[in-house]
Design a protein around this motif. Structure first.
Motif, PDB file in Angstrom:
ATOM      1  N   LEU A 123      31.627  42.170  43.518  1.00 37.08           N
ATOM      2  CA  LEU A 123      32.814  41.313  43.509  1.00 37.08           C
ATOM      3  C   LEU A 123      34.077  42.143  43.687  1.00 37.08           C
ATOM      4  CD1 LEU A 123      34.372  38.679  43.070  1.00 37.08           C
ATOM      5  CD2 LEU A 123      34.164  39.063  40.597  1.00 37.08           C
ATOM      6  N   MET A 124      34.200  43.227  42.918  1.00 37.48           N
ATOM      7  CA  MET A 124      35.395  44.057  42.990  1.00 37.48           C
ATOM      8  C   MET A 124      35.476  44.818  44.306  1.00 37.48           C
ATOM      9  SD  MET A 124      35.504  45.427  39.030  1.00 37.48           S
ATOM     10  CE  MET A 124      37.067  46.267  39.248  1.00 37.48           C
ATOM     11  N   ALA A 125      34.322  45.311  44.791  1.00 33.93           N
ATOM     12  CA  ALA A 125      34.314  46.080  46.039  1.00 33.93           C
ATOM     13  C   ALA A 125      34.606  45.212  47.249  1.00 33.93           C
ATOM     14  CB  ALA A 125      32.965  46.782  46.209  1.00 33.93           C
ATOM     15  N   SER A 126      34.409  43.895  47.130  1.00 35.79           N
ATOM     16  CA  SER A 126      34.698  43.007  48.252  1.00 35.79           C
ATOM     17  C   SER A 126      36.197  42.851  48.477  1.00 35.79           C
ATOM     18  CB  SER A 126      34.063  41.631  48.022  1.00 35.79           C
ATOM     19  OG  SER A 126      34.718  40.938  46.967  1.00 35.79           O
ATOM     20  N   ARG A 127      36.989  43.261  47.484  1.00 39.07           N
ATOM     21  CA  ARG A 127      38.456  43.182  47.596  1.00 39.07           C
ATOM     22  C   ARG A 127      39.072  44.482  47.075  1.00 39.07           C
ATOM     23  NH1 ARG A 127      39.387  37.466  44.677  1.00 39.07           N
ATOM     24  NH2 ARG A 127      41.587  37.937  44.971  1.00 39.07           N
ATOM     25  N   PRO A 128      38.902  45.586  47.810  1.00 35.60           N
ATOM     26  CA  PRO A 128      39.398  46.889  47.346  1.00 35.60           C
ATOM     27  C   PRO A 128      40.899  46.851  47.072  1.00 35.60           C
ATOM     28  CG  PRO A 128      38.002  47.133  49.289  1.00 35.60           C
ATOM     29  CD  PRO A 128      38.272  45.673  49.134  1.00 35.60           C
ATOM     30  N   GLY A 129      41.290  47.430  45.947  1.00 37.74           N
ATOM     31  CA  GLY A 129      42.702  47.501  45.603  1.00 37.74           C
ATOM     32  C   GLY A 129      43.221  46.280  44.872  1.00 37.74           C
ATOM     33  N   HIS A 130      42.470  45.175  44.917  1.00 41.94           N
ATOM     34  CA  HIS A 130      42.915  43.967  44.227  1.00 41.94           C
ATOM     35  C   HIS A 130      42.673  44.121  42.728  1.00 41.94           C
ATOM     36  CE1 HIS A 130      43.702  39.690  43.559  1.00 41.94           C
ATOM     37  NE2 HIS A 130      42.651  39.695  42.756  1.00 41.94           N
ATOM     38  N   VAL A 131      43.660  43.765  41.924  1.00 43.48           N
ATOM     39  CA  VAL A 131      43.540  43.897  40.472  1.00 43.48           C
ATOM     40  C   VAL A 131      42.971  42.596  39.903  1.00 43.48           C
ATOM     41  CG1 VAL A 131      44.744  44.332  38.304  1.00 43.48           C
ATOM     42  CG2 VAL A 131      45.476  45.493  40.407  1.00 43.48           C
ATOM     43  N   PHE A 132      41.826  42.717  39.260  1.00 42.17           N
ATOM     44  CA  PHE A 132      41.169  41.575  38.634  1.00 42.17           C
ATOM     45  C   PHE A 132      41.454  41.594  37.136  1.00 42.17           C
ATOM     46  CE2 PHE A 132      38.675  42.570  42.366  1.00 42.17           C
ATOM     47  CZ  PHE A 132      38.343  41.325  42.892  1.00 42.17           C
ATOM     48  N   SER A 133      41.899  40.468  36.602  1.00 41.07           N
ATOM     49  CA  SER A 133      42.079  40.399  35.148  1.00 41.07           C
ATOM     50  C   SER A 133      40.713  40.337  34.468  1.00 41.07           C
ATOM     51  CB  SER A 133      42.901  39.165  34.769  1.00 41.07           C
ATOM     52  OG  SER A 133      42.153  37.974  34.974  1.00 41.07           O
ATOM     53  N   THR A 134      40.667  40.771  33.220  1.00 41.00           N
ATOM     54  CA  THR A 134      39.413  40.720  32.463  1.00 41.00           C
ATOM     55  C   THR A 134      38.925  39.282  32.316  1.00 41.00           C
ATOM     56  OG1 THR A 134      40.160  42.668  31.229  1.00 41.00           O
ATOM     57  CG2 THR A 134      38.278  41.471  30.339  1.00 41.00           C
ATOM     58  N   ASP A 135      39.856  38.368  32.078  1.00 43.83           N
ATOM     59  CA  ASP A 135      39.487  36.956  31.938  1.00 43.83           C
ATOM     60  C   ASP A 135      38.862  36.425  33.227  1.00 43.83           C
ATOM     61  OD1 ASP A 135      40.362  36.792  29.327  1.00 43.83           O
ATOM     62  OD2 ASP A 135      42.359  36.068  29.855  1.00 43.83           O
ATOM     63  N   TYR A 136      39.436  36.810  34.365  1.00 44.59           N
ATOM     64  CA  TYR A 136      38.910  36.333  35.654  1.00 44.59           C
ATOM     65  C   TYR A 136      37.492  36.852  35.884  1.00 44.59           C
ATOM     66  CZ  TYR A 136      38.442  35.605  40.676  1.00 44.59           C
ATOM     67  OH  TYR A 136      37.976  35.224  41.915  1.00 44.59           O
ATOM     68  N   LEU A 137      37.280  38.139  35.622  1.00 39.93           N
ATOM     69  CA  LEU A 137      35.951  38.719  35.812  1.00 39.93           C
ATOM     70  C   LEU A 137      34.932  38.058  34.893  1.00 39.93           C
ATOM     71  CD1 LEU A 137      36.893  42.500  36.103  1.00 39.93           C
ATOM     72  CD2 LEU A 137      36.093  41.011  37.946  1.00 39.93           C
ATOM     73  N   PHE A 138      35.328  37.802  33.648  1.00 44.08           N
ATOM     74  CA  PHE A 138      34.411  37.163  32.708  1.00 44.08           C
ATOM     75  C   PHE A 138      34.051  35.758  33.185  1.00 44.08           C
ATOM     76  CE2 PHE A 138      33.668  34.489  28.943  1.00 44.08           C
ATOM     77  CZ  PHE A 138      32.563  35.142  28.425  1.00 44.08           C
ATOM     78  N   GLU A 139      35.061  35.003  33.628  1.00 42.80           N
ATOM     79  CA  GLU A 139      34.807  33.630  34.072  1.00 42.80           C
ATOM     80  C   GLU A 139      33.922  33.598  35.308  1.00 42.80           C
ATOM     81  OE1 GLU A 139      37.317  29.764  35.739  1.00 42.80           O
ATOM     82  OE2 GLU A 139      38.339  31.350  34.625  1.00 42.80           O
ATOM     83  N   ARG A 140      34.174  34.522  36.266  1.00 45.10           N
ATOM     84  CA  ARG A 140      33.417  34.520  37.511  1.00 45.10           C
ATOM     85  C   ARG A 140      31.967  34.973  37.312  1.00 45.10           C
ATOM     86  NH1 ARG A 140      35.565  34.565  42.568  1.00 45.10           N
ATOM     87  NH2 ARG A 140      33.345  34.511  43.129  1.00 45.10           N
ATOM     88  N   ILE A 141      31.742  35.966  36.456  1.00 49.32           N
ATOM     89  CA  ILE A 141      30.404  36.543  36.311  1.00 49.32           C
ATOM     90  C   ILE A 141      29.604  35.867  35.202  1.00 49.32           C
ATOM     91  CG2 ILE A 141      29.102  38.664  35.930  1.00 49.32           C
ATOM     92  CD1 ILE A 141      30.716  38.596  38.544  1.00 49.32           C
ATOM     93  N   TRP A 142      30.252  35.590  34.078  1.00 54.20           N
ATOM     94  CA  TRP A 142      29.515  35.028  32.946  1.00 54.20           C
ATOM     95  C   TRP A 142      29.634  33.499  32.874  1.00 54.20           C
ATOM     96  CZ3 TRP A 142      31.007  39.990  33.009  1.00 54.20           C
ATOM     97  CH2 TRP A 142      30.102  40.938  32.530  1.00 54.20           C
ATOM     98  N   GLY A 143      30.659  32.958  33.482  1.00 55.58           N
ATOM     99  CA  GLY A 143      30.802  31.506  33.544  1.00 55.58           C
ATOM    100  C   GLY A 143      30.879  30.869  32.178  1.00 55.58           C
TER     101      GLY A 143
END
Length: 236
Positions: free
Chosen positions: A172-192
């Motif tokens: 997910l992160m490597a698909s958008r190099p340089g883009h800053v992902f919030s912890t909340d966003y990563l949790f919602e996208r991966i753990w749902g």
């Protein structure tokens, strides 16, 4: 060995997260690198940092209009521009076509959007500096290899096995190099909707991921902490 051109970069300026994610997924599936800005301030910064090959731009944005931003941009840069907008009045479409190269009204068919992006992108220079020696959808820098089609990871030439959540975070992160992902966003996208964990599990998984893919004795560091905001994948 087959040579393919370097992956093209597209700047997506869209304040609707769902639409931005949809566009990103479809463009990624066609081997494009996407950088997403949710307002014009972010778009201006990404434009300077990432040098995209094409811009997909909404018109109504939180801090201004995409048409005014593109009009100002045209004074210093000449990039293909496709407007994405829910405004379907003839006057708006004509203005968009005069400023940009295409105009897509919302809701739109993602496959048609991709086809229009392909049509508008100018051919990349075919020099050896812009070629990657692979016939697959692969990102590599000599230490880390990411095979997006097979979700395969190699570190220093050796394939490694990652738990599902770490693998999802990395790609997910490597698909958008340089883009800053919030912890909340990563949790919602991966753990749902999983209710047995919380956002702290993101930090734990990224900690383990770093230990497996990074070479701290050199410059190969990929998962970067952006203090107070989140994390980003730093392509080198």
């Amino acid at each position: 060995m087959t040579y393919i051109k370097e992956r093209r970069r597209i700047l997506v300026v869209e304040d609707d997260i769902d639409i931005a994610d949809l566009v990103t997924i479809y463009l990624h599936n066609q081997n494009y690198i996407t950088h997403v800005a949710y307002n014009l301030e972010e778009a201006t910064k990404l434009l300077e940092q990432r040098r995209p090959d094409l811009i997909l731009c909404d018109i109504m944005l939180p801090d201004g209009t995409g048409t005014d931003w593109i009009r100002a941009l045209r004074k210093s840069a000449d990039l293909p521009v496709i407007f994405l907008s829910s405004r379907q009045e003839t006057e708006d479409i004509v203005q968009g076509l005069e400023l940009g190269d295409d105009y897509i009204t919302k809701p739109f068919d993602p496959d048609i959007m991709v086809a229009r992006v392909k049509k508008r992108l100018r051919p990349a220079p075919s020099t050896s500096e812009n070629m990657v020696a692979t016939g697959e959808n692969v990102w590599r820098d000599g230490w880390l290899d990411l095979h997006f089609d097979r979700f395969e990871v190699r570190v220093n030439g050796k394939e490694i096995s990652l738990p599902a959540k770490e693998l999802q975070l990395l790609f997910l992160m490597a698909s958008r190099p340089g883009h800053v992902f919030s912890t909340d966003y990563l949790f919602e996208r991966i753990w749902g909707l999983d209710n047995w964990s919380d956002v702290r599990t993101v930090m734990v998984h990224l900690h383990h991921l770093r230990r497996k893919i990074e070479n701290t004795s050199s410059t190969h560091r990929y998962i970067i902490t952006v203090r107070g905001i989140g994390y980003k994948f730093q392509a080198r």
